[in-house]
Design a protein around this motif. Sequence first.
Motif, short mmCIF file in Angstrom:
data_model
loop_
_atom_site.label_atom_id
_atom_site.label_comp_id
_atom_site.label_asym_id
_atom_site.label_seq_id
_atom_site.Cartn_x
_atom_site.Cartn_y
_atom_site.Cartn_z
N UNK A 33 0.84 -1.20 0.00
CA UNK A 33 0.00 0.00 0.00
C UNK A 33 0.87 1.26 0.00
N UNK A 34 0.61 2.12 -0.96
CA UNK A 34 1.50 3.24 -1.25
C UNK A 34 1.73 4.14 -0.03
N UNK A 35 2.98 4.32 0.32
CA UNK A 35 3.46 5.13 1.45
C UNK A 35 2.97 4.59 2.80
N UNK A 36 2.32 3.44 2.81
CA UNK A 36 1.82 2.84 4.06
C UNK A 36 1.87 1.32 3.89
N UNK A 37 3.08 0.79 3.81
CA UNK A 37 3.27 -0.62 3.49
C UNK A 37 2.75 -1.49 4.63
N UNK A 38 1.90 -2.46 4.28
CA UNK A 38 1.35 -3.37 5.28
C UNK A 38 2.39 -4.44 5.61
N UNK A 39 2.54 -4.68 6.91
CA UNK A 39 3.59 -5.59 7.37
C UNK A 39 3.01 -6.66 8.28
N UNK A 40 3.26 -7.93 7.94
CA UNK A 40 2.79 -9.01 8.80
C UNK A 40 3.75 -10.19 8.78
N UNK A 41 5.05 -9.90 8.78
CA UNK A 41 6.06 -10.96 8.60
C UNK A 41 6.64 -11.42 9.93
N UNK A 42 5.87 -11.27 11.01
CA UNK A 42 6.23 -11.81 12.34
C UNK A 42 7.50 -11.21 12.93
N UNK A 43 7.96 -10.10 12.39
CA UNK A 43 9.19 -9.44 12.89
C UNK A 43 10.38 -10.39 12.85
N UNK A 44 10.40 -11.17 11.76
CA UNK A 44 11.51 -12.12 11.55
C UNK A 44 12.10 -11.90 10.17
N UNK A 45 13.33 -12.32 9.99
CA UNK A 45 13.91 -12.33 8.65
C UNK A 45 13.36 -13.50 7.84
N UNK A 46 13.66 -13.47 6.51
CA UNK A 46 13.06 -14.47 5.63
C UNK A 46 11.62 -14.10 5.34
N UNK A 63 8.08 -2.08 -4.12
CA UNK A 63 6.94 -1.69 -4.96
C UNK A 63 6.69 -0.19 -4.96
N UNK A 64 7.23 0.54 -4.01
CA UNK A 64 7.05 1.99 -4.06
C UNK A 64 7.61 2.54 -5.37
N UNK A 65 8.68 1.89 -5.87
CA UNK A 65 9.26 2.32 -7.15
C UNK A 65 8.56 1.62 -8.32
N UNK A 66 8.35 0.30 -8.19
CA UNK A 66 7.76 -0.48 -9.28
C UNK A 66 6.43 -1.08 -8.84
N UNK A 67 5.35 -0.47 -9.27
CA UNK A 67 4.01 -0.89 -8.84
C UNK A 67 3.23 0.35 -8.44
N UNK A 68 3.86 1.16 -7.55
CA UNK A 68 3.15 2.34 -7.07
C UNK A 68 3.55 3.59 -7.85
#
Length: 575
Positions: A328-341, A366-371
């Motif tokens: 989501x543009x300028x408000x990226x949704x994050x749900x990756x459990x605060x882990x790498x990978x 995606x801010x550059x490619x997509x948004x």
Amino acid sequence: MRAPARSKVLLLLFVFLLPSSLAHSQATTQTGTKPNPPAGQASANTWAQHVRQNDATAKVPDRADMLRGAYGPFRANNNLLYYHLDVRVDPDQKSLSGKNTVRFRMLQDGSRIQLDLQEPLQIDKVLMGATPLKYERDTSAVFIDFPITLHAGEVYSIDVFFSGKPVSSGRFGGITFGKDPAARPWIDTACEGEGASIWWPNKDQWRDEVENMDISVEVPNSLTDVSNGKFVGKTDLGDGYTRWDWHVSYPINNYDVALNIGNYVHFGDHLGPLALDYYVLPEDLDKAKAQFAQAPGMIEAYQHYFGEYPFLHDGYKLVEVPYSGMEHQSAVSYGNRFENGYLGRDWTGVGISTRFDFIIIHESGHEWFGNSITAADRSDMWIHEGWTTYLESLYVEYRWGKEDAIRYLGGMKPKIKNLRPIVAERGVNAEPTEDQYFKGALMINTLRSVVDDDAKWFALLYDFYQRFKYQNIMTEDVILWFNQHTGMNLTPIFDQYLRHTQIPRLELLFGEAPGMVMYKWCADEDDFAMPVQVGTAGHWQIIHPTTHWQWMQTPLTKEQLQVATDLYYVEVNKQ
Ligand SMILES: [Zn+2]
């Protein structure tokens, strides 16, 4: 960069050219019969047929797909300027009510336009000023009729009032009314596939974007809404609800417009003039502070390759959500459990993914490619996903070097199916295959090897982004630009990877005479021609195969002669 033509092992003594072949100059000469369509004006029919022939497994579009996917006369007669989405969200009722103000400029005289809103959401009324407008619903399309002729060049504004209980569907739900782990309301949207019209009325297509937008979201006082753009302020409405106002200063895709409603806590940072704002559940604050420290380095890497973060005035945000993530543009949704990978996994399986948080790196790319650069039709979504997947490898290269970047990309090969072309049928809301991610990225990496000059390649990447930022483009625009700026005819290469299922196969035939190998490409594109490096590790030689047999002398045996398949995504058939 691998040094060409310095091999001591492999001596390219003779290249016998067949009479019809101009192997070494072919890359700069267009020999095919298929013309390059002009940028942005490709004949949709021609190309759609071309794709359709090769995509026997594609879903046959239904009426709703066609009405959503076609850029029909009542979309083409106007150009979006502005939305003000003003909505109240009731977590208990799981309902929405409000209006979208749509401002547009007519491009032709007319008295009808098309917007979209999916059932079961209702349209309560449509007003132009105080005048109610008639409308007609047809699947998810809403045709709005005006009592007067709207004139080309003039700007008009209408208010579309809507309400109801939207239904969740699709991978991330489109819109979901959930609960966080502490049983507090947690409401979010992620509707790229389903379409933004699953939860609000808009011109639900990819070609046309508003120039800027206001988003006002009323939520119960205990909750926060984080939407796109810059936070303007919040107002206690005195009835148990608070309105959160956000302003988007840039063009934005409909599906990027997001609600994130929860019991968020906020912390922030800066990268030069860019505000970094983070919104997470209170119990995740410490984990988020540690994990989101990756964000500034990610932005630095992408700025290095492509230039300034595209949405400076809107800032950059990460917002915790219950699903893995969305750009989501300028408000990226994050749900990756605060882990790498990626959700705890080594995403490309070669030990590199675990060095960084996949969702921060991918979704923000995606801010550059997509948004900023957006595909004008969903069929060409590889412009978002192929490029952003390639951006992951640029992040790896920026941090850990080219060798690791190539290894990271190589880990994508097992994920590719090669069963459907990457570019889907146009104008019917067709969902492209997942190959658009990994095969798209490996195609771009292959192009780097075709250019075979890293300084030139990185200048091309920068210039390409700068040329098309904030624009909506098609595959033809990408191909034409790269042809013009490399001086090569890359059309058959792009077309082979994007419009066919099979990747090029290098046919190598040994032993017709001692010390000789014959070679050619097997490809669907008749004029396919692509240089490729063969030889042994550290001693590569560039040859220029076409779809016609050529031959050369080599001291290497069938077992010894290798093809640099880490640099070119191709198959090899040695006989
Ligand atoms: Zn993506």
